[in-house]
Design a protein around this motif. Structure first.
Motif: not given
Length: 198
Positions: A116-120, A123-127, A166-167
């Motif tokens: 779940e941390h990898v997913i989060t 999604k944040l990195l793609k920005q 952070e993750y």
């Protein structure tokens, strides 16, 4: 400082930047023959002998690979040197000669205990990171996301490290170790693939 035996004549040592800072050594110092670096190497060889039974004698080839966020990996190989020593000591108590090579890796590797941390993170990195980035591995019940930071500007690099920290936790595992002992889950564009599927 962590170390592992790779073969009878080869060991790998993981040095964090904290290990170097404690000794007042900058990564650029690893190129130079200075007392602090010599003392560090002697300490590493003593620890290698006590932990792994690796005896540093005769010629040693020392490869130092720096990673932008994780620190350094030092690979020490016993055996004959092919050419003139770049780095040698003449003191009587030192029983080895070293040839040191340095290289820098631009791979940033972080380990995550929960997918779940990898997913989060993805999604944040793609920005702000190009989506054509990242390789995802599975290794010893952990997820390792590896991103090539070579073409990132400084501000993006610092954002990347801050977000990953952070993750997850920085790891010194190299691409070759992950490919040999781990399992490649997403070979390329991991950020894009994870974001689009989850």
């Amino acid at each position: 400082m962590k170390m592992e035996r790779l073969s009878t004549d080869k060991i790998r040592i993981y040095l964090t930047f904290e290990d170097l800072n404690e000794r007042g050594i900058q990564k650029e110092d690893m190129w130079r023959e200075i007392p602090k670096v010599r003392e560090l190497f002697n300490d590493m060889m003593e620890q290698a002998y006590s932990e792994l039974g690796f005896e540093a004698s005769g010629p040693l080839a020392v490869e130092v690979i720096t990673h932008p966020a994780q620190g350094m990996i030092v690979i020490v190989t016993k055996g004959s040197l092919d050419h003139e020593d770049d780095f040698s000591y003449s003191d009587e108590e030192v029983l080895y000669e070293m040839e040191v090579t340095m290289e820098q890796s631009h791979m940033v590797s972080y380990t995550f205990l929960d997918f779940e941390h990898v997913i989060t993170v993805s999604k944040l990195l793609k920005q702000f990171i190009p989506e054509e980035k990242g390789t995802l591995y599975s290794y010893e019940d952990q997820w390792i996301l590896q991103i090539d930071s070579e073409d990132l500007e400084d501000d993006l690099f610092h954002k990347l490290i801050a977000l990953l920290s952070e993750y997850g936790e920085a790891t010194s595992l190299t691409q070759s170790v992950l490919e040999e002992y781990g399992k490649t889950i997403i070979a390329e564009d991991a950020i894009k693939v994870i974001d689009s599927h989850f």
